[in-house]
Write a protein that holds these residues in place. Structure first.
Motif, short mmCIF file in Angstrom:
data_model
loop_
_atom_site.label_atom_id
_atom_site.label_comp_id
_atom_site.label_asym_id
_atom_site.label_seq_id
_atom_site.Cartn_x
_atom_site.Cartn_y
_atom_site.Cartn_z
N ARG A 157 -8.12 27.95 -25.18
CA ARG A 157 -8.29 28.33 -26.59
C ARG A 157 -8.03 29.83 -26.78
O ARG A 157 -7.40 30.24 -27.75
CB ARG A 157 -9.70 27.96 -27.05
CG ARG A 157 -9.87 28.04 -28.56
CD ARG A 157 -11.16 27.41 -29.03
NE ARG A 157 -12.31 28.21 -28.70
CZ ARG A 157 -13.36 27.79 -27.98
NH1 ARG A 157 -13.41 26.58 -27.49
NH2 ARG A 157 -14.38 28.60 -27.73
N ASN A 176 -10.90 24.05 -31.08
CA ASN A 176 -9.96 23.16 -30.40
C ASN A 176 -9.56 22.00 -31.30
O ASN A 176 -10.36 21.50 -32.09
CB ASN A 176 -10.58 22.60 -29.12
CG ASN A 176 -10.54 23.60 -27.97
OD1 ASN A 176 -11.58 23.95 -27.42
ND2 ASN A 176 -9.37 24.06 -27.62
N THR A 177 -8.30 21.58 -31.18
CA THR A 177 -7.85 20.37 -31.85
C THR A 177 -7.34 19.41 -30.76
O THR A 177 -6.84 19.87 -29.72
CB THR A 177 -6.70 20.65 -32.84
OG1 THR A 177 -5.59 21.20 -32.10
CG2 THR A 177 -7.12 21.64 -33.90
N GLU A 179 -5.20 15.72 -29.81
CA GLU A 179 -4.31 14.64 -30.24
C GLU A 179 -4.00 13.75 -29.04
O GLU A 179 -3.55 14.25 -28.00
CB GLU A 179 -3.01 15.22 -30.81
CG GLU A 179 -2.09 14.15 -31.36
CD GLU A 179 -0.65 14.64 -31.57
OE1 GLU A 179 0.19 13.80 -31.93
OE2 GLU A 179 -0.39 15.84 -31.37
N THR A 235 -6.78 25.81 -33.51
CA THR A 235 -6.39 26.21 -34.86
C THR A 235 -7.40 27.23 -35.36
O THR A 235 -8.52 27.28 -34.88
CB THR A 235 -6.35 24.98 -35.80
OG1 THR A 235 -6.10 25.42 -37.12
CG2 THR A 235 -7.67 24.22 -35.80
N GLU A 237 -8.47 27.30 -38.41
CA GLU A 237 -9.18 26.79 -39.59
C GLU A 237 -10.63 27.25 -39.46
O GLU A 237 -11.20 27.15 -38.38
CB GLU A 237 -9.18 25.26 -39.59
CG GLU A 237 -7.80 24.61 -39.55
CD GLU A 237 -7.09 24.68 -40.87
OE1 GLU A 237 -7.69 24.31 -41.87
OE2 GLU A 237 -5.93 25.14 -40.89
#
Length: 245
Positions: A157, A176-177, A179, A235, A237
């Motif tokens: 990160r 963290n994201t 997928e 991200t 965000e």
């Protein structure tokens, strides 16, 4: 047991000699230093993580070698068979991991690992670190093969965040994201442009439906199922739930 008339001591001695022959070689501090420098040095958070993991692995290797050597001497009668060594001998005779070995390298698996599974885990961990050191970052990482998986994720990160410093990303705002990809480990030929790929995770009590890209019910009587490769990045965000003052 039916060891062809072998005593317990002889059976364990054979095991110990076999294991000792498979303990990975020591990490040479100079080689490690040179390898990390070639990977871009300790300015990269993941390289700091690699160095810490190697230092910890070196302790495991050293203590295993010492433990094998002491057991051989105790079985030969050269040194006194201490209660700890006697316990280790009992454990190995029953294909269990001796307590002192498990303390130096805890392995969390759904079932208590036997000595074969535990030892293979140790060899695989060392292999991942050595390959990374010598050949550069692997396309996908085996997360549960790290001593400090959460530190590894934090380092990743930090790297993503730093690469966006010109965009004004602050580490405190980075989250963290995750997928889940369609690929399995062997399908992945190179790492992502940002973040990391992770393999080897399992789901407990459910499974991943690749077609739908969603969690679904387990197959009958199958508690654990493997997850495909996971892409973890970050991200900036804003974290939810922060209240303005």
């Amino acid at each position: 047991g039916g060891g062809g008339g072998l005593t317990r001591e002889e059976i364990v001695l054979n095991m110990v000699q076999d294991l000792e022959g498979k303990v990975p070689p020591n990490y040479n501090p100079e080689d490690t230093k040179a390898g990390i420098k070639a990977l871009g040095g300790l300015g990269k958070p993941l390289n700091i993580c690699l160095k810490q993991e190697i230092d910890r692995m070196q302790k495991v290797i050293k203590s295993l070698r010492g433990a094998c050597s002491s057991l051989k001497l105790a079985i030969a009668g050269t040194i006194v068979m201490s209660p700890e060594l006697a316990d280790s001998l009992d454990a190995l005779f029953n294909a269990k991991v001796p307590g002192p070995w498990a303390n130096v390298m805890p392995v969390s698996l759904p079932q208590q690992p036997n000595i074969g599974v535990w030892f293979a885990n140790m060899i695989n961990r060392a292999e991942q670190l050595t390959t990374w050191l010598k050949n550069g970052r692997p396309p996908t990482f085996w997360l549960t093969g790290f001593f400090n998986p959460s530190g590894f994720l934090t380092a990743s990160r930090q790297e993503v965040c730093r690469s966006h410093s010109k965009d004004g990303w602050a580490l405190d705002d980075c989250v963290n994201t995750f997928e889940v990809l369609k690929q399995e480990k062997d399908d992945v030929k190179h790492g992502p442009s940002e973040g990391i790929y992770i393999h080897g995770l399992s789901l407990d009590g459910c499974r991943w439906d690749k077609g739908r890209g969603a969690l679904t019910d387990s197959e009958p009587k199958v508690r654990f199922s493997g997850l495909p490769v996971l892409h973890i990045t970050a991200t900036a965000e804003k974290k939810k739930g922060k209240i303005g003052r």
